[in-house]
Design a protein around this motif. Structure first.
Motif, short mmCIF file in Angstrom:
data_model
loop_
_atom_site.label_atom_id
_atom_site.label_comp_id
_atom_site.label_asym_id
_atom_site.label_seq_id
_atom_site.Cartn_x
_atom_site.Cartn_y
_atom_site.Cartn_z
N VAL A 154 0.84 -1.20 0.00
CA VAL A 154 0.00 0.00 0.00
C VAL A 154 0.88 1.25 0.00
O VAL A 154 0.71 2.15 -0.83
CB VAL A 154 -0.97 0.00 1.20
N GLU A 155 1.84 1.29 0.92
CA GLU A 155 2.76 2.42 1.00
C GLU A 155 3.49 2.60 -0.32
O GLU A 155 3.60 3.71 -0.85
CB GLU A 155 3.73 2.20 2.17
N HIS A 156 3.98 1.52 -0.89
CA HIS A 156 4.74 1.56 -2.14
C HIS A 156 3.87 2.08 -3.30
O HIS A 156 4.32 2.93 -4.09
CB HIS A 156 5.27 0.15 -2.45
N ALA A 157 2.64 1.61 -3.39
CA ALA A 157 1.74 2.04 -4.47
C ALA A 157 1.44 3.54 -4.38
O ALA A 157 1.44 4.25 -5.40
CB ALA A 157 0.44 1.24 -4.44
N PHE A 158 1.19 4.04 -3.18
CA PHE A 158 0.91 5.47 -3.03
C PHE A 158 2.14 6.31 -3.35
O PHE A 158 2.04 7.37 -3.98
CB PHE A 158 0.35 5.79 -1.64
N ARG A 159 3.31 5.85 -2.94
CA ARG A 159 4.54 6.59 -3.28
C ARG A 159 4.75 6.60 -4.79
O ARG A 159 5.08 7.65 -5.36
CB ARG A 159 5.75 5.97 -2.59
N GLN A 160 4.55 5.47 -5.45
CA GLN A 160 4.73 5.42 -6.90
C GLN A 160 3.75 6.35 -7.62
O GLN A 160 4.11 7.02 -8.57
CB GLN A 160 4.55 3.99 -7.42
N GLN A 161 2.52 6.37 -7.15
CA GLN A 161 1.48 7.16 -7.83
C GLN A 161 1.57 8.65 -7.55
O GLN A 161 1.31 9.47 -8.45
CB GLN A 161 0.09 6.65 -7.39
N PHE A 162 1.94 9.05 -6.31
CA PHE A 162 1.79 10.44 -5.92
C PHE A 162 3.06 11.18 -5.51
O PHE A 162 2.99 12.36 -5.19
CB PHE A 162 0.74 10.55 -4.79
N SER A 163 4.22 10.52 -5.52
CA SER A 163 5.46 11.25 -5.21
C SER A 163 5.66 12.33 -6.25
O SER A 163 5.50 12.10 -7.45
CB SER A 163 6.65 10.29 -5.19
N GLY A 164 5.99 13.53 -5.77
CA GLY A 164 6.16 14.67 -6.67
C GLY A 164 4.86 15.29 -7.12
O GLY A 164 4.86 16.25 -7.90
N LYS A 165 3.74 14.76 -6.64
CA LYS A 165 2.42 15.26 -7.04
C LYS A 165 1.60 15.72 -5.83
O LYS A 165 0.38 15.70 -5.86
CB LYS A 165 1.66 14.18 -7.79
N GLY A 166 2.29 16.06 -4.75
CA GLY A 166 1.60 16.53 -3.55
C GLY A 166 1.74 15.62 -2.35
O GLY A 166 1.31 15.98 -1.26
N LEU A 167 2.32 14.44 -2.52
CA LEU A 167 2.55 13.54 -1.38
C LEU A 167 3.87 13.90 -0.73
O LEU A 167 4.92 13.87 -1.38
CB LEU A 167 2.58 12.08 -1.84
N TYR A 168 3.83 14.28 0.55
CA TYR A 168 5.05 14.59 1.28
C TYR A 168 5.69 13.34 1.85
O TYR A 168 6.90 13.18 1.82
CB TYR A 168 4.75 15.54 2.45
N ASP A 169 4.86 12.45 2.44
CA ASP A 169 5.41 11.28 3.11
C ASP A 169 4.34 10.21 3.21
O ASP A 169 3.14 10.50 3.17
CB ASP A 169 5.89 11.65 4.52
#
Length: 181
Positions: free
Chosen positions: A26-41
Motif C-alpha cells: 500500500v505504501e509503495h503504491a501510493f509513493r509510486q502514484q503520488f510522489s512529486g504530485k503533492g505527497l510529502y510522506d
C-alpha cells in the motif's frame, strides 16, 4: 516496539490514514502514484485497535484489533483526499472482509480512518460511487474515526524500496477503472 509518529507535518499539510491489506504494498503504491504530485510522506503503522505500543508480531497475531495501515501526509492544494480515496479503491480489493489475496486476518482489513468531518463525508461519497460503478455493491471497507496511530518498526518503512523483490500482495494492483462520476 512501535511508537507514535513523530514525523513533522509541513504547514498546511493534511493526513489520510488508509488500510488495504499488507502495508508494504500500500505504501509503495501510493509513493509510486503520488510522489512529486503533492505527497510529502507515507508511513506504515497500526491503527484501529486497543493495544498500546503494538509490535508487528502482536498485530499479526490478530489479537490487538489493529489494522496494518498507511498514513499519508499530503498537500491538499495539489492532491485531494477524494483523489487518495479513489486511488485506494483502484489499488486493492475492498470486497473481501479481513483479507487481501492470500493474507487473511483482521489486520488485513480494508479501512478508511478519517481525521475530520470533511474526510468522513468525502470517504462516504467516494465509497458510494466506487461501490455503484466499480465494485457492484460489494465493498466492505470500514469508515471509522482515526484514533491513535503507531508507526511500524523501522524495517517496515519503505520496505519494498529497500527490498525490491520483497513480498507484495497479489491483490495490490492499480485497476484501469473509468473515472468516477
Amino acid at each position: 516496539m512501535s511508537a507514535p509518529t513523530t514525523t513533522p507535518i509541513p504547514e498546511g499539510a493534511e493526513k489520510a490514514t488508509l488500510a488495504a491489506g499488507c502495508f508494504w504494498g500500500v505504501e509503495h503504491a501510493f509513493r509510486q502514484q503520488f510522489s512529486g504530485k503533492g505527497l510529502y510522506d507515507a508511513r506504515v503503522g497500526y491503527i484501529g485497535g486497543d493495544t498500546a505500543d503494538p509490535s508487528y508480531k502482536a498485530v499479526c497475531s490478530g489479537n490487538t484489533g489493529h489494522a496494518e495501515a498507511t498514513q499519508l501526509i499530503y498537500d491538499p492544494a495539489r492532491l485531494t483526499f477524494p483523489q487518495l480515496v479513489e486511488f485506494f479503491y483502484r489499488m486493492h480489493d475492498p470486497t473481501t472482509r479481513n483479507q487481501q489475496g492470500p493474507d487473511r486476518g483482521t489486520q488485513y482489513r480494508s479501512g478508511i480512518f478519517f481525521h475530520t468531518p470533511e474526510q468522513e463525508a468525502a470517504a462516504r461519497a467516494v465509497t458510494a460511487r466506487a461501490n455503484a460503478q466499480w465494485w457492484g455493491g460489494r465493498i466492505v471497507t470500514e469508515i471509522l474515526p482515526a484514533r491513535q496511530w503507531w508507526d511500524a518498526e523501522d524495517y517496515h518503512q519503505e520496505y519494498l524500496t529497500k527490498n525490491p523483490y520483497g513480498y507484495e500482495c497479489p491483490s495490490h494492483e492499480v485497476r484501469p477503472f473509468p473515472e468516477l462520476k
